[in-house]
Motif scaffolding. Sequence first.
Motif, PDB file in Angstrom:
ATOM      1  N   UNK A   1       0.847  -1.178   0.000  1.00 60.54           N
ATOM      2  CA  UNK A   1       0.000   0.000   0.000  1.00 60.54           C
ATOM      3  C   UNK A   1       0.891   1.240   0.000  1.00 60.54           C
ATOM      4  N   UNK A   2       0.374   2.289  -0.620  1.00 62.81           N
ATOM      5  CA  UNK A   2       1.207   3.469  -0.794  1.00 62.81           C
ATOM      6  C   UNK A   2       2.135   3.263  -1.977  1.00 62.81           C
ATOM      7  N   UNK A   3       3.135   4.080  -2.076  1.00 64.44           N
ATOM      8  CA  UNK A   3       4.075   4.016  -3.203  1.00 64.44           C
ATOM      9  C   UNK A   3       5.391   3.416  -2.754  1.00 64.44           C
ATOM     10  N   UNK A   4       5.811   2.360  -3.455  1.00 60.12           N
ATOM     11  CA  UNK A   4       7.001   1.631  -3.061  1.00 60.12           C
ATOM     12  C   UNK A   4       8.287   2.392  -3.310  1.00 60.12           C
ATOM     13  N   UNK A   5       9.273   2.086  -2.453  1.00 62.47           N
ATOM     14  CA  UNK A   5      10.595   2.708  -2.552  1.00 62.47           C
ATOM     15  C   UNK A   5      11.656   1.615  -2.479  1.00 62.47           C
ATOM     16  N   UNK A   6      12.656   1.712  -3.320  1.00 60.88           N
ATOM     17  CA  UNK A   6      13.807   0.811  -3.294  1.00 60.88           C
ATOM     18  C   UNK A   6      14.903   1.482  -2.468  1.00 60.88           C
ATOM     19  N   UNK A   7      15.337   0.816  -1.403  1.00 60.99           N
ATOM     20  CA  UNK A   7      16.357   1.372  -0.514  1.00 60.99           C
ATOM     21  C   UNK A   7      17.540   0.413  -0.459  1.00 60.99           C
ATOM     22  N   UNK A   8      18.752   0.954  -0.578  1.00 60.13           N
ATOM     23  CA  UNK A   8      19.970   0.149  -0.494  1.00 60.13           C
ATOM     24  C   UNK A   8      20.464   0.142   0.948  1.00 60.13           C
ATOM     25  N   UNK A   9      20.169  -0.941   1.665  1.00 56.58           N
ATOM     26  CA  UNK A   9      20.565  -1.049   3.071  1.00 56.58           C
ATOM     27  C   UNK A   9      22.008  -1.520   3.174  1.00 56.58           C
ATOM     28  N   UNK A  10      22.701  -1.057   4.202  1.00 56.32           N
ATOM     29  CA  UNK A  10      24.072  -1.480   4.447  1.00 56.32           C
ATOM     30  C   UNK A  10      25.127  -0.528   3.934  1.00 56.32           C
ATOM     31  N   UNK A  11      24.712   0.580   3.333  1.00 57.40           N
ATOM     32  CA  UNK A  11      25.665   1.581   2.850  1.00 57.40           C
ATOM     33  C   UNK A  11      25.889   2.650   3.915  1.00 57.40           C
ATOM     34  N   UNK A  12      27.041   3.332   3.878  1.00 60.05           N
ATOM     35  CA  UNK A  12      27.263   4.423   4.822  1.00 60.05           C
ATOM     36  C   UNK A  12      26.468   5.681   4.456  1.00 60.05           C
ATOM     37  N   UNK A  13      25.899   5.690   3.254  1.00 61.27           N
ATOM     38  CA  UNK A  13      25.083   6.818   2.797  1.00 61.27           C
ATOM     39  C   UNK A  13      23.658   6.313   2.572  1.00 61.27           C
ATOM     40  N   UNK A  14      22.736   7.245   2.347  1.00 63.77           N
ATOM     41  CA  UNK A  14      21.342   6.869   2.120  1.00 63.77           C
ATOM     42  C   UNK A  14      21.008   7.031   0.650  1.00 63.77           C
ATOM     43  N   UNK A  15      20.586   5.925   0.033  1.00 59.38           N
ATOM     44  CA  UNK A  15      20.164   5.947  -1.362  1.00 59.38           C
ATOM     45  C   UNK A  15      18.780   5.310  -1.483  1.00 59.38           C
ATOM     46  N   UNK A  16      17.853   6.039  -2.064  1.00 53.42           N
ATOM     47  CA  UNK A  16      16.526   5.512  -2.348  1.00 53.42           C
ATOM     48  C   UNK A  16      16.225   5.677  -3.827  1.00 53.42           C
ATOM     49  N   UNK A  17      15.194   4.985  -4.276  1.00 57.47           N
ATOM     50  CA  UNK A  17      14.838   5.025  -5.683  1.00 57.47           C
ATOM     51  C   UNK A  17      13.383   4.608  -5.850  1.00 57.47           C
ATOM     52  N   UNK A  18      12.671   5.155  -6.837  1.00 57.83           N
ATOM     53  CA  UNK A  18      11.328   4.648  -7.121  1.00 57.83           C
ATOM     54  C   UNK A  18      11.398   3.192  -7.562  1.00 57.83           C
ATOM     55  N   UNK A  19      10.331   2.434  -7.306  1.00 57.41           N
ATOM     56  CA  UNK A  19      10.360   0.992  -7.578  1.00 57.41           C
ATOM     57  C   UNK A  19       9.849   0.659  -8.976  1.00 57.41           C
TER      58      UNK A  19
END
Length: 364
Positions: free
Chosen positions: A282-300
Amino acid sequence: MSDLKKPVIGFTCGDINGIGLELIIKSLSDTRINELCTPVVFANSKCINFYKKTIGEINFAYSPVKDKTRLNQKQINLFSSWDEEVNINPGQLDEQNGKYAFLSLQNAVDALKEAWIDGIVTLPIHKKTIQSEQFQYSGHTPYLRDAFGRKDVLMLLVADNMRVAVVTEHVPVKEIANHISTEVIMGKLQLLNESLKKDFGIDKPKIAVLGLNPHAGDEGLIGDEEEKIIKPAIRQAKQKGMLCFGPYSADAFFARGQYSRFDAVLAMYHDQGLIPFKSLATGDGVNFSAGLPIVRTSPDHGTAFDIAGKNKADAASTLESLYKCIDILRSRREYTEAHKNPVKRTSEKVIGNVDEEVKDDAES
């Protein structure tokens, strides 16, 4: 590093013949975004202006930026990632355009390393056209893993009602079993457990692990990976204090809504996790790269060549990716502060609840 009360968020353009730039323009056209963050777009003015015209009347003004110490805090900043003339043909597969998608990504990564931006939202690349001597990866996640010197990272899909991670990402189906081992699963569980604590503020995350085979192997009758590989990984995780359960049969697990009882699900392969995620989230999905020292997200979603340049792209997932990037930056700061001073630890935030006695056997 910038003030995290108003973080600086970079946007990579993705394939310039896809929907990435249209999504950036639509997402950042609301001036209220500038109250949440300072956006920096890594592209060039010709490409931005081209897609602005395809959208029509829209409130999108930007400031060209060359000096990273002089960002415009009240407007969108455009960092020119290339100066040469580029042919833009929306919806067309062009081998040359991977170069510009990579330059945008490379500039954003450099900015992260230099700490003049705090996180990035990456727009979709075309995995074939971006291949080069500098980029020989199946996607953003493994590239970022190497760029930031990490042994492993985790692809984690996030929505309002569920979080789904995958052990293997873009691997041919016939090769999946060869990429799964107890050590690999254990590593992914550790990354997921740590991310749920640090990035999502969950003190004692509860993780469901899916089986690889139909019916989770039926106790070895339909493949032995569950008995020989997956169950030992779950036992090891429990010995390290993680709340991990399974392996569950994927079809019954999602059909019966069991995902709602866990904080996250670890699937064995891409489609096993992403098909139910995209069907049930539900809602809009987000792709997140876990385990990095920085934060990166992306539309799915991908480049969507079929609608590129037609003003049909929906920016909801891109906007949610921006919000999630900001939220995770805030969560990390709170986590660091809380563990410096345990008295200030925040209350647990959990998607759903798992009963104290969770059925640990594979579902048939």
